[in-house]
Design an enzyme around this catalytic site. Sequence first.
Site, short mmCIF file in Angstrom:
data_model
loop_
_atom_site.label_atom_id
_atom_site.label_comp_id
_atom_site.label_asym_id
_atom_site.label_seq_id
_atom_site.Cartn_x
_atom_site.Cartn_y
_atom_site.Cartn_z
N CYS A 1 -4.66 -1.37 -1.82
CA CYS A 1 -4.75 0.07 -1.98
C CYS A 1 -5.81 0.35 -3.05
CB CYS A 1 -3.38 0.58 -2.44
SG CYS A 1 -3.34 2.33 -2.83
N THR B 1 -8.21 1.66 1.64
CA THR B 1 -7.91 0.75 2.75
C THR B 1 -7.57 1.48 4.05
OG1 THR B 1 -5.70 0.54 1.81
CG2 THR B 1 -7.27 -1.24 1.37
N HIS B 2 -7.42 2.79 3.98
CA HIS B 2 -7.26 3.55 5.23
C HIS B 2 -8.59 3.70 5.98
CE1 HIS B 2 -3.33 4.82 3.73
NE2 HIS B 2 -3.10 5.43 4.88
N ASP C 1 0.88 -1.18 0.00
CA ASP C 1 0.00 0.00 0.00
C ASP C 1 0.91 1.22 0.00
OD1 ASP C 1 -2.40 1.57 0.27
OD2 ASP C 1 -1.90 1.88 2.37
N1 DGL Z 1 -4.75 3.30 1.20
C1 DGL Z 1 -4.79 3.88 -0.09
C2 DGL Z 1 -6.05 3.52 -0.83
O1 DGL Z 1 -6.61 2.49 -0.54
C3 DGL Z 1 -4.48 5.26 -0.39
C4 DGL Z 1 -4.06 6.32 0.42
C5 DGL Z 1 -3.26 7.28 -0.40
O2 DGL Z 1 -2.08 7.00 -0.58
O3 DGL Z 1 -3.79 8.30 -0.88
O4 DGL Z 1 -6.48 4.21 -1.74
#
Ligand code: DGL
Length: 270
Positions: free
Chosen positions: A73, A186-187, A10
């Site tokens: 991600c 995923t955040h 990610d």
């Molecule tokens: N965790 C990432 C996602 O699922 C992105 C966060 C990012 O880097 O903007 O999109």
Amino acid sequence: MEKKAIGVFDSGLGGLTAVKQLLKVLPEENIIYFGDTGRVPYGNRSNDTIKKYALQDARFLLKNNVKMVIAACGTVSSVAGDLHDNIGVPYTGVVNPTVYTAVRTTKNNRVGVIGTSATISSHSYKRRLQEENPDIRVFEQDCPLFVPLVENGFIDRTDPLVILTIERYLNKLKENDVDTLILGCTHYPILREAIQYVMGSNVTLIDSGMETAYYTKKVLRREGLLTEDNNSGNCKFFVSDTPDGFERVASIFLGRKIDDSVTQIDIEEY
Ligand code: DGL
């Protein structure tokens, strides 16, 4: 000989929400996680840059001889769809497994999707949802402040800053009466409680990390790649910025203490 690992990457810490689910669904498997903490966030970068970063991240995992690559991600899964052509091992992003569950969850055919700006402007979730069921109406919203909130630990549902930010982005989706909301980054599962509070208890939240973990098990079984060793697997963590503080924040994402190794690498070499 050490069993081959599942490789997960990610832009930063968000993919650990997928690792948390993998640990539940596939506890015997080894996992190698790469978080591109030196270049996070990806979600407001150009498609070319996101594709370049994603390929480097995958190459790092392949150098470590992984048996499958997971782009945990939403942004990479949405923008770098052709990544699987360059991999040579089974690959999944998070979009397809998540859509699969969302179409089976909605009762009123009104589905909300939240994600980074790159994810939302790619319309990846919307396209796939409507391929599965053309009657589904999709309401999309990018939430660019969610990743910085999470990476800085602002996640508490009693924190007015958190609630106000979520309301600002999600009020429109509420007005549009969605009964299912895809957490397309995923955040976002880290903000799950606060998002559920704002949306109300009758909206079902779909966690892209969790759906991807279930899908990974299916793929490994289909390909005959599940480990036959019943001992618990181990996790190795790699990051592209200093590992200082990683354990603390990562333990919030994983929901458990990290006592595994965390190593810094130079991702530009891959
Ligand atoms: N965790 C990432 C996602 O699922 C992105 C966060 C990012 O880097 O903007 O999109």
